[in-house]
Structures are given as C-alpha cells and as structure tokens.
Design an enzyme around this catalytic site. Sequence first.
Site, short mmCIF file in Angstrom:
data_model
loop_
_atom_site.label_atom_id
_atom_site.label_comp_id
_atom_site.label_asym_id
_atom_site.label_seq_id
_atom_site.Cartn_x
_atom_site.Cartn_y
_atom_site.Cartn_z
N TRP A 103 9.12 38.35 -19.83
CA TRP A 103 10.42 39.00 -20.02
C TRP A 103 11.14 39.20 -18.70
CZ3 TRP A 103 12.40 38.38 -24.45
CH2 TRP A 103 11.58 38.29 -25.58
N ASP A 173 14.02 47.37 -17.83
CA ASP A 173 13.89 46.97 -19.22
C ASP A 173 12.67 47.71 -19.76
OD1 ASP A 173 13.42 45.80 -21.66
OD2 ASP A 173 13.30 43.74 -20.91
N LYS A 197 10.72 48.36 -31.20
CA LYS A 197 9.32 48.59 -30.90
C LYS A 197 8.95 50.07 -30.98
CE LYS A 197 9.55 44.56 -27.85
NZ LYS A 197 8.74 43.58 -28.58
#
Length: 362
Positions: A103, A173, A197
Amino acid sequence: MSKRAYNFNAGPAALPLTVLERAQAEFVDFRESGMSIMEMSHRGAIYESVHNEAQERLLSLLGNPQGYKVLFIQGGASTQFAMIPMNFVSEGQVGSYVMTGSWAEKAFKEAKLVGGAHAAASSEDKKFLAIPELSSIKAADNAAYLHITSNETIEGTQYAEYPDSGSIPLIADMSSDILSRSFDVNQFGLIYAGAQKNLGPSGVTVVIVKEELIAKSPSNIPTILRYDTHLKNNSLYNTPPSFSVYMVNEVLKWIEEQGGLAGIEAKNRDKAALLYNHIDGSGGFYRGVAEAGSRSIMNVTFRMQSEELEKQFVKAAEQEGFVGLKGHRSVGGLRASIYNAVPHESIKALSDFMKHFQQTQG
C-alpha cells in the site's frame, strides 16, 4: 438466523453484530421519518444531524484535538493517494514516503504521477516484512510532507511507534488500523482511512486533518479533489455515501461502549497475542511472516511447510465456517485479519482449529 461465519476477511471486513442489529431495526423507518436513511435528502435536518454527530464522535474518541476537522470523502484510500500530492506538493517540492509494503508503494507511485515523490526509507531489502528503523527515516529537504502507511494488510506489519517528522507534516494511511489503539493525533497533519476495515462498510473514506493545512487548496485542480471544497461544505458538496456515514457513527458508538480506544486496544492486543502465541508455539508447523518487532495486531500473516498444505488448511477451514484466511494473491500464504469487530471467540475458535489441523496433518 443460521450460525454466523468466523469472518477474517481483510476488507470489507467484520462489523459488530450489535451494530448490524441496530441498523436492521431502523433500516426501514429511521427516527420515525417513514423513510430509510438511504432514502432521505442529505440536505435534510435528520441526515445532517447524523453526519455531524459522526464527525464529533470521532474527534471525541481521539481526545478532541484542537484545530482538527473530520471530512467524509468518497473514492477510497486510493483517491487519497492522488489528492494528497495534488493538494500539498507545490513546484519544487516532493512528497517523502516511507516504503513499507504494497500500500505504501501504491501511494508512492501515484504521487510520482501527480508531482514529485521521494523514498524517505524502505524495508524492501527485508521483503517488507519489517518496519524500517525510525532513525533511518529521512525526509527530503524539499519535502511537503512525510507519508507513512501505519499498517500493511498484505505483509502483516505495523508501526509500533510513529516517526517524529519535526516541522514537516506527517501524513498517515491508517485504513487498516485506525481506532485499533490509542495514539496522539497531534503528531499528524492528516490521517486518512477507508472505512471498510475498522470504521464501517465500504463507500466512505474518513480524513482527519489540521484545518490550517487545507484552508486553501490549489485552484488548478478539479473542485471535487480539493480539500478546501470538502472543508467549506462540511463534506456535503456532493451527495455523500449517507448509509456508510450512518454506519460509521454506529460503529463509533460501539467503540465507546467497549471502553473507547483504551478498551478496544486491550481487546485487540489480547486477541493478537492468542494467535501469535499459538503460531510461535507450534514447533514450526506454523510460521509467522512479519518480524516480531513489526507484527501487526490487525493482520496476522503466517505460512506452513508447503503451499499444498496451506491449500488443505484453507479448504478445511472453510468447511468449518472460517472465511478469509487465504493470504493476498500477491504474496500467498495465510492471513487472519482480526479487526476491532472480530470477537475473541472467533480467535479462540481459529486457534482451536489450527491445533486440531496440526494434530491431524503434522
């Protein structure tokens, strides 16, 4: 209702059962309006009260940091990969990125397309199975910000502590570990997280940002991609993902009921310890992937002695009601995503299953 699955999906992921039941109870008639919240105008008083409540509740859980705003934006964390450099990197500047895995790499590549990007540190030499030493992180002299990915869902690594970026804004993030533990928001200029999530269903991305950073965005980028657009319009410039925002608010209520971040962190660390202790105590039948000091308490990655045995494990687990244990296609192996809403009972059931599988296959 039939027995619920043991849900270890990486995202969209498990939601608290009590939240789902509350949403079910008011799905058709929200607050005696005769409508579902999905049917009502986002300009109306009922929806706006939910919208504002979710913003306030999130900041409250974070200790009500001064000067911060909560934005609700669409497009997932992937849109933030582009919005951040578009809004913050001026001519002659770069965004500095700590490369910790899949990511972080995606965010870095997007920044390179939009403006300039610089690698402030990397753990690629360790196959991204560890977080770089904080002392090795060096932002560029012309850095507009320092960007980190707090938790890598694919590799299963997580920052134990965050770097001190000094006068350079620290951007994170936190899609896969936001609100899983206590932290000091004041360390950060901007935090973003896809909701799917730990915060709610997919469809909304939460941005927590210092208001002074986004009071004025560059005028040469599209209106919808300017942070000041969302700030000035209270995230209501265009139609928001109203049901997702409503669900975020309900999940935040549930976190309050768990004792806030301190309570949820204690539960998460207990769950992770149960699983890691079983892996480490298996005599090598199961093997943790991430280095011990960088292990995630959200995404537990592990391997077995062969890919064939891993396939047998996944198949046997599915037959017993376990979902989402196959590792990401890019790295293989096995992964249990144990986000906030995954109950301790599910972790205990998985540990028992792993013990039984080892006894029959070891």
